[in-house]
Design a protein around this motif. Structure first.
Motif, PDB file in Angstrom:
ATOM      1  N   UNK A   1      12.061  -4.936 -15.110  1.00  0.00           N
ATOM      2  CA  UNK A   1      13.374  -5.282 -14.567  1.00  0.00           C
ATOM      3  C   UNK A   1      13.305  -5.469 -13.052  1.00  0.00           C
ATOM      4  N   UNK A   2      12.342  -4.794 -12.421  1.00  0.00           N
ATOM      5  CA  UNK A   2      12.135  -4.907 -10.978  1.00  0.00           C
ATOM      6  C   UNK A   2      10.672  -4.613 -10.689  1.00  0.00           C
ATOM      7  N   UNK A   3      10.172  -5.202  -9.608  1.00  0.00           N
ATOM      8  CA  UNK A   3       8.829  -4.872  -9.136  1.00  0.00           C
ATOM      9  C   UNK A   3       8.788  -5.094  -7.636  1.00  0.00           C
ATOM     10  N   UNK A   4       7.781  -4.528  -7.011  1.00  0.00           N
ATOM     11  CA  UNK A   4       7.712  -4.524  -5.559  1.00  0.00           C
ATOM     12  C   UNK A   4       6.424  -5.173  -5.076  1.00  0.00           C
ATOM     13  N   UNK A   5       6.539  -5.946  -4.018  1.00  0.00           N
ATOM     14  CA  UNK A   5       5.376  -6.492  -3.311  1.00  0.00           C
ATOM     15  C   UNK A   5       5.633  -6.253  -1.828  1.00  0.00           C
ATOM     16  N   UNK A   6       4.876  -5.328  -1.246  1.00  0.00           N
ATOM     17  CA  UNK A   6       5.124  -4.930   0.141  1.00  0.00           C
ATOM     18  C   UNK A   6       6.477  -4.251   0.237  1.00  0.00           C
ATOM     19  N   UNK A   7       7.316  -4.752   1.128  1.00  0.00           N
ATOM     20  CA  UNK A   7       8.667  -4.190   1.264  1.00  0.00           C
ATOM     21  C   UNK A   7       9.714  -5.029   0.538  1.00  0.00           C
ATOM     22  N   UNK A   8       9.254  -5.947  -0.305  1.00  0.00           N
ATOM     23  CA  UNK A   8      10.164  -6.815  -1.055  1.00  0.00           C
ATOM     24  C   UNK A   8      10.288  -6.294  -2.479  1.00  0.00           C
ATOM     25  N   UNK A   9      11.509  -5.994  -2.891  1.00  0.00           N
ATOM     26  CA  UNK A   9      11.777  -5.548  -4.259  1.00  0.00           C
ATOM     27  C   UNK A   9      12.446  -6.713  -4.976  1.00  0.00           C
ATOM     28  N   UNK A  10      11.767  -7.204  -6.010  1.00  0.00           N
ATOM     29  CA  UNK A  10      12.261  -8.346  -6.775  1.00  0.00           C
ATOM     30  C   UNK A  10      12.929  -7.852  -8.050  1.00  0.00           C
TER      31      UNK A  10
ATOM     32  N   UNK B   1       5.796   2.194  -0.376  1.00  0.00           N
ATOM     33  CA  UNK B   1       4.987   3.137   0.391  1.00  0.00           C
ATOM     34  C   UNK B   1       3.534   3.109  -0.089  1.00  0.00           C
ATOM     35  N   UNK B   2       3.331   2.943  -1.392  1.00  0.00           N
ATOM     36  CA  UNK B   2       1.971   2.863  -1.931  1.00  0.00           C
ATOM     37  C   UNK B   2       1.236   1.639  -1.379  1.00  0.00           C
ATOM     38  N   UNK B   3       1.930   0.527  -1.225  1.00  0.00           N
ATOM     39  CA  UNK B   3       1.302  -0.645  -0.595  1.00  0.00           C
ATOM     40  C   UNK B   3       0.813  -0.278   0.800  1.00  0.00           C
TER      41      UNK B   3
ATOM     42  N   UNK C   1      -3.273  -0.011   2.183  1.00  0.00           N
ATOM     43  CA  UNK C   1      -3.576  -1.054   3.168  1.00  0.00           C
ATOM     44  C   UNK C   1      -3.200  -2.450   2.673  1.00  0.00           C
ATOM     45  N   UNK C   2      -2.147  -2.507   1.884  1.00  0.00           N
ATOM     46  CA  UNK C   2      -1.593  -3.781   1.476  1.00  0.00           C
ATOM     47  C   UNK C   2      -2.121  -4.324   0.178  1.00  0.00           C
ATOM     48  N   UNK C   3      -2.729  -5.493   0.247  1.00  0.00           N
ATOM     49  CA  UNK C   3      -3.107  -6.225  -0.948  1.00  0.00           C
ATOM     50  C   UNK C   3      -4.119  -5.520  -1.846  1.00  0.00           C
ATOM     51  N   UNK C   4      -4.964  -4.605  -1.364  1.00  0.00           N
ATOM     52  CA  UNK C   4      -5.807  -3.847  -2.302  1.00  0.00           C
ATOM     53  C   UNK C   4      -4.999  -3.065  -3.345  1.00  0.00           C
ATOM     54  N   UNK C   5      -3.708  -2.840  -3.061  1.00  0.00           N
ATOM     55  CA  UNK C   5      -2.860  -2.171  -4.043  1.00  0.00           C
ATOM     56  C   UNK C   5      -2.867  -2.919  -5.375  1.00  0.00           C
ATOM     57  N   UNK C   6      -2.852  -4.259  -5.324  1.00  0.00           N
ATOM     58  CA  UNK C   6      -2.718  -5.055  -6.551  1.00  0.00           C
ATOM     59  C   UNK C   6      -3.858  -4.822  -7.542  1.00  0.00           C
TER      60      UNK C   6
END
Length: 148
Positions: A53-62, A85-87, A91-96
């Motif tokens: 229903x929602x997901x997050x990329x950086x500080x953007x919640x879609x 906060x986990x992103x 250190x950002x994109x390694x989260x994915x």
């Protein structure tokens, strides 16, 4: 914003994860508005994946929901904020890839991508709509109903 929220906002801008979130929202024609605590709320996300229903990329919640209701559930928004906060600490994109590995691990062990996923557990399983196998299914359902 608290100093920690401001630090997260800056970290996610510098590590390019928020930029990726903004680009995804734009590509999906999901209107963006400023949210609480340095978050950006994108509504009306209509692509097939992810199915949440929602997901997050950086500080953007879609959010899949429309502009009127996107970001109005404080429990779900808090869950997604913890992913933001986990992103920052990944250190950002390694989260994915880390998240995908944990989701696959959980899926193989439980049949659910969130139940044994480190990141979902840390963000709050029930708040994110995932079943917590440590809690009987009936209690999980009651908690989800109480949150709605």
């Amino acid at each position: 914003m608290t100093p920690g929220e401001r630090l997260r906002q800056i970290a996610n801008a510098l590590n390019l994860s928020t930029l990726l979130g903004v680009l995804i929202a734009r590509a999906a024609n999901a209107p963006q508005t400023r949210g609480p605590r340095g978050l950006i709320i994108a509504s009306g996300y209509h692509w097939t994946l992810p199915k949440a229903a929602a997901f997050t990329v950086g500080n953007v919640v879609l959010f899949r929901s429309g502009t009127a209701s996107a970001g109005t559930d404080p429990v779900l928004l808090g869950h997604e904020e913890r992913h933001s906060t986990q992103y920052a600490y990944c250190l950002g994109l390694p989260f994915l890839p880390l998240y995908l590995f944990c989701a696959l691990w959980s899926l193989l062990r439980t049949g659910n991508p969130g139940t044994r996923n480190f990141f979902e557990r840390q963000a709050g399983l029930v708040a994110g709509g995932y079943p917590d196998k440590r809690i009987p299914a009936r209690q999980t359902q009651q908690r989800n109903e109480a949150q709605q």
